[in-house]
Design a protein around this motif. Structure first.
Motif, PDB file in Angstrom:
ATOM      1  N   GLN A   1      -1.139   6.442  -3.418  1.00  0.00           N
ATOM      2  CA  GLN A   1      -0.829   7.818  -3.100  1.00  0.00           C
ATOM      3  C   GLN A   1      -0.093   7.888  -1.788  1.00  0.00           C
ATOM      4  OE1 GLN A   1      -4.751  10.024  -3.677  1.00  0.00           O
ATOM      5  NE2 GLN A   1      -5.244   7.891  -3.304  1.00  0.00           N
ATOM      6  N   ARG A   2       0.703   8.910  -1.651  1.00  0.00           N
ATOM      7  CA  ARG A   2       1.245   9.204  -0.337  1.00  0.00           C
ATOM      8  C   ARG A   2       0.618  10.510   0.092  1.00  0.00           C
ATOM      9  NH1 ARG A   2       7.187   7.118   0.249  1.00  0.00           N
ATOM     10  NH2 ARG A   2       6.753   7.858   2.329  1.00  0.00           N
ATOM     11  N   SER A   3       0.948  10.870   1.330  1.00  0.00           N
ATOM     12  CA  SER A   3       0.231  11.992   1.916  1.00  0.00           C
ATOM     13  C   SER A   3       0.292  13.256   1.082  1.00  0.00           C
ATOM     14  CB  SER A   3       0.787  12.275   3.300  1.00  0.00           C
ATOM     15  OG  SER A   3       0.554  11.167   4.113  1.00  0.00           O
ATOM     16  N   LYS A   4       1.359  13.395   0.308  1.00  0.00           N
ATOM     17  CA  LYS A   4       1.500  14.646  -0.435  1.00  0.00           C
ATOM     18  C   LYS A   4       0.392  14.809  -1.468  1.00  0.00           C
ATOM     19  CE  LYS A   4       4.867  12.863  -3.790  1.00  0.00           C
ATOM     20  NZ  LYS A   4       5.265  11.563  -3.266  1.00  0.00           N
TER      21      LYS A   4
ATOM     22  N   ASP B   1      -7.314   5.831   6.588  1.00  0.00           N
ATOM     23  CA  ASP B   1      -6.593   6.114   7.830  1.00  0.00           C
ATOM     24  C   ASP B   1      -6.185   7.580   7.913  1.00  0.00           C
ATOM     25  OD1 ASP B   1      -6.778   3.463   8.282  1.00  0.00           O
ATOM     26  OD2 ASP B   1      -4.650   3.011   8.044  1.00  0.00           O
ATOM     27  N   VAL B   2      -6.177   8.078   9.129  1.00  0.00           N
ATOM     28  CA  VAL B   2      -5.591   9.404   9.341  1.00  0.00           C
ATOM     29  C   VAL B   2      -4.795   9.357  10.648  1.00  0.00           C
ATOM     30  CG1 VAL B   2      -7.831  10.237  10.179  1.00  0.00           C
ATOM     31  CG2 VAL B   2      -6.050  11.871   9.637  1.00  0.00           C
TER      32      VAL B   2
ATOM     33  N   VAL C   1       4.774   2.898   6.350  1.00  0.00           N
ATOM     34  CA  VAL C   1       5.141   4.032   5.496  1.00  0.00           C
ATOM     35  C   VAL C   1       4.456   5.297   6.015  1.00  0.00           C
ATOM     36  CG1 VAL C   1       4.949   5.030   3.186  1.00  0.00           C
ATOM     37  CG2 VAL C   1       5.530   2.612   3.448  1.00  0.00           C
ATOM     38  N   LEU C   2       3.207   5.131   6.406  1.00  0.00           N
ATOM     39  CA  LEU C   2       2.444   6.256   6.935  1.00  0.00           C
ATOM     40  C   LEU C   2       3.116   6.803   8.201  1.00  0.00           C
ATOM     41  CD1 LEU C   2      -0.202   7.499   5.961  1.00  0.00           C
ATOM     42  CD2 LEU C   2      -1.418   6.087   7.608  1.00  0.00           C
TER      43      LEU C   2
ATOM     44  N   ASP D   1       6.194   8.703   7.270  1.00  0.00           N
ATOM     45  CA  ASP D   1       5.769  10.006   6.727  1.00  0.00           C
ATOM     46  C   ASP D   1       5.380  10.960   7.856  1.00  0.00           C
ATOM     47  OD1 ASP D   1       6.169   9.122   4.185  1.00  0.00           O
ATOM     48  OD2 ASP D   1       4.059   9.022   3.609  1.00  0.00           O
TER      49      ASP D   1
ATOM     50  N   LEU E   1      -7.270  16.225   5.559  1.00  0.00           N
ATOM     51  CA  LEU E   1      -6.820  15.410   6.691  1.00  0.00           C
ATOM     52  C   LEU E   1      -7.249  16.038   8.008  1.00  0.00           C
ATOM     53  CD1 LEU E   1      -3.234  14.419   5.508  1.00  0.00           C
ATOM     54  CD2 LEU E   1      -5.265  12.979   5.611  1.00  0.00           C
TER      55      LEU E   1
ATOM     56  N   LYS F   1      -2.086  11.475  13.332  1.00  0.00           N
ATOM     57  CA  LYS F   1      -1.451  12.718  13.779  1.00  0.00           C
ATOM     58  C   LYS F   1      -0.327  12.346  14.733  1.00  0.00           C
ATOM     59  CE  LYS F   1      -3.050  15.961  16.822  1.00  0.00           C
ATOM     60  NZ  LYS F   1      -3.844  17.108  17.305  1.00  0.00           N
TER      61      LYS F   1
ATOM     62  N   VAL G   1       7.438  15.374   3.021  1.00  0.00           N
ATOM     63  CA  VAL G   1       6.825  14.223   2.349  1.00  0.00           C
ATOM     64  C   VAL G   1       5.725  14.667   1.424  1.00  0.00           C
ATOM     65  CG1 VAL G   1       7.377  12.479   4.050  1.00  0.00           C
ATOM     66  CG2 VAL G   1       5.379  13.901   4.392  1.00  0.00           C
TER      67      VAL G   1
ATOM     68  N   MET H   1       0.532  15.580  10.201  1.00  0.00           N
ATOM     69  CA  MET H   1      -0.784  14.976   9.966  1.00  0.00           C
ATOM     70  C   MET H   1      -0.707  14.301   8.593  1.00  0.00           C
ATOM     71  SD  MET H   1      -4.067  15.014  11.190  1.00  0.00           S
ATOM     72  CE  MET H   1      -4.713  16.563  11.818  1.00  0.00           C
ATOM     73  N   VAL H   2      -0.892  12.993   8.584  1.00  0.00           N
ATOM     74  CA  VAL H   2      -0.807  12.265   7.309  1.00  0.00           C
ATOM     75  C   VAL H   2      -2.007  11.321   7.188  1.00  0.00           C
ATOM     76  CG1 VAL H   2       1.719  12.355   7.165  1.00  0.00           C
ATOM     77  CG2 VAL H   2       0.613  10.433   8.310  1.00  0.00           C
ATOM     78  N   GLY H   3      -2.247  10.869   5.968  1.00  0.00           N
ATOM     79  CA  GLY H   3      -3.392   9.992   5.778  1.00  0.00           C
ATOM     80  C   GLY H   3      -3.206   9.070   4.595  1.00  0.00           C
ATOM     81  N   ALA H   4      -3.917   7.972   4.642  1.00  0.00           N
ATOM     82  CA  ALA H   4      -3.918   7.016   3.539  1.00  0.00           C
ATOM     83  C   ALA H   4      -5.366   6.827   3.083  1.00  0.00           C
ATOM     84  CB  ALA H   4      -3.328   5.684   3.984  1.00  0.00           C
ATOM     85  N   PRO H   5      -5.757   7.568   2.055  1.00  0.00           N
ATOM     86  CA  PRO H   5      -7.155   7.531   1.650  1.00  0.00           C
ATOM     87  C   PRO H   5      -7.643   6.136   1.252  1.00  0.00           C
ATOM     88  CG  PRO H   5      -5.971   9.263   0.496  1.00  0.00           C
ATOM     89  CD  PRO H   5      -4.965   8.439   1.209  1.00  0.00           C
TER      90      PRO H   5
ATOM     91  N   PHE I   1      -9.762  14.289  10.561  1.00  0.00           N
ATOM     92  CA  PHE I   1      -9.281  14.048  11.914  1.00  0.00           C
ATOM     93  C   PHE I   1     -10.275  14.600  12.932  1.00  0.00           C
ATOM     94  CE2 PHE I   1      -6.743  14.715  15.693  1.00  0.00           C
ATOM     95  CZ  PHE I   1      -5.972  13.570  15.755  1.00  0.00           C
TER      96      PHE I   1
ATOM     97  N   ASN J   1     -11.113  10.534  -2.600  1.00  0.00           N
ATOM     98  CA  ASN J   1     -10.393  10.384  -1.331  1.00  0.00           C
ATOM     99  C   ASN J   1     -11.269  10.805  -0.169  1.00  0.00           C
ATOM    100  OD1 ASN J   1      -7.992   9.414  -2.303  1.00  0.00           O
ATOM    101  ND2 ASN J   1      -7.033  11.409  -2.500  1.00  0.00           N
TER     102      ASN J   1
ATOM    103  N   ARG K   1     -14.021   8.356   0.472  1.00  0.00           N
ATOM    104  CA  ARG K   1     -13.574   7.164   1.186  1.00  0.00           C
ATOM    105  C   ARG K   1     -13.539   7.410   2.694  1.00  0.00           C
ATOM    106  NH1 ARG K   1     -10.444   2.630   0.031  1.00  0.00           N
ATOM    107  NH2 ARG K   1     -11.587   2.688  -1.913  1.00  0.00           N
ATOM    108  N   TYR K   2     -13.026   8.571   3.063  1.00  0.00           N
ATOM    109  CA  TYR K   2     -12.973   8.904   4.483  1.00  0.00           C
ATOM    110  C   TYR K   2     -14.381   9.004   5.071  1.00  0.00           C
ATOM    111  CZ  TYR K   2      -7.945   9.923   4.718  1.00  0.00           C
ATOM    112  OH  TYR K   2      -6.582   9.824   4.740  1.00  0.00           O
TER     113      TYR K   2
END
Lengths: 138, 195
Positions: free
Chosen positions: B87-90, A39-40, A109-110, A113, B97, A42, A138, A31-35, B101, B168, B171-172
């Protein structure tokens, strides 16, 4: 801005949308996201524990068309690959395949990841490849 | 006249604070607008005219940034090494998330229903607005905490980190609020969504 036919195709007909049982020991979930763009994503893989081959891949993405296309393409590529082959997928491969414009590179990239996170989750479950898992996290 | 600073806070002669008095900011904006107005530089050497032009552009960008509490916070975050755009997911808490979701799944389910779902959609929208208000309240407190901490201190960094997490999340939630609005007004068909 013009979008490639491939992005539109994946956006309008996303492949492998769905979800698998998270608690299944053969299923890895990322599960990744780009704030910054909200975006989110899965992405899940189901691995054959005998062969290490990814037998199924599913995704669900809430985000822009490029993010949906990137993850949809990723699931297509993942099916039939071994876990180690899957880790070789680079975001640049996705950019090239979908002809993503520079402002949408972060979508690929997302997706990369998400692949790494899903495989890392699977490896964590099996207890195998602990070191590889750390490297891929990641 | 000294060369104008490109730092918005310095340019406006304000302390680097996340809580800014809107009236003071507006007053400074008007003063500086007069001071750098291109008409006053009509007979000056070209270098000074260019400087005035540049100052006007910093002035306008700075005003737009500093008068909006969220943009102001993002500006400070970027300056202090917590850029929101890279930022990346980390950097994103996994629980966030998961939560986002699930909220998106709920929204999609409601939205795919018929007109009878309208009521549910409206209450989902209300729920998201409440969540946003709660985040804004939380941010208020964090802004004050940052302002009270010594610059560069651990507690200042800690506050910035928490501010980034809250922004963050905001924003979501913003996106969810927008999606509900669109669904209720049905202004945009899915294929018109930005790709």
């Amino acid at each position: 801005m013009a979008y490639s036919d491939k992005v539109l195709d994946h956006y309008n007909h996303p492949r492998n949308v769905g979800s698998m049982d998270k608690s299944d020991p053969n299923v890895g979930t990322g599960m990744v996201g780009a704030p910054e763009c909200g975006d989110v994503m899965k992405l899940q893989v189901k691995v054959n524990p005998e062969t290490g081959v990814i037998e199924d891949a599913k995704f669900k993405t809430f985000g822009c068309g490029s993010a949906i296309a990137s993850s949809s393409l990723a699931t297509e590529w993942l099916r039939g690959k071994t876990v180690d082959e899957a880790l070789q997928i680079k975001n640049t491969d996705i950019v090239n395949e979908l002809s993503l414009p520079p402002v949408k590179i972060h979508c690929s990239v997302l997706a990369e990841d998400a692949i790494k996170a899903a495989i890392s989750d699977y490896k964590g479950k099996t207890g195998a490849g602990k070191t590889a898992e750390t490297a891929a996290a990641v | 006249m000294p060369s104008p600073s490109k730092d918005y806070f310095e340019f406006f002669g304000l302390q680097r604070r996340l809580v800014v008095d809107a009236e003071v900011l507006q007053r400074r904006f008007y003063e500086l607008s007069r001071q750098w107005h291109p008409d006053r530089f009509g007979r000056r050497p070209v270098e000074e005219q260019n400087e005035a032009l540049e100052a006007t552009s910093v002035l306008n960008d700075g005003y737009r940034t500093l008068r909006d509490p969220m943009k102001r916070a993002m500006y400070v975050l970027a300056q202090e090494g917590f850029p929101i755009g890279e930022q990346r997911s980390k950097n994103v808490p996994p629980e966030l998330l998961e939560e986002v979701f699930e909220l998106n799944m709920m929204l999609e389910e409601i939205r795919s229903g018929d007109e009878s779902q309208r009521h549910e959609l409206e209450s989902a929208g209300k729920h998201f607005l409440e969540m946003r208000a709660e985040i804004d309240g939380h941010l208020e407190g964090l802004f004050q905490r940052y302002d009270a901490a010594a610059p560069e201190s651990e507690s200042a960094k800690q506050a910035l980190q928490e501010i980034r997490n809250a922004l963050n999340k905001r924003r979501y939630i913003e996106n969810l609020v927008r999606d509900v609005d669109r669904a209720l007004n049905a202004e945009l068909k899915p294929e018109q969504r930005e790709l």
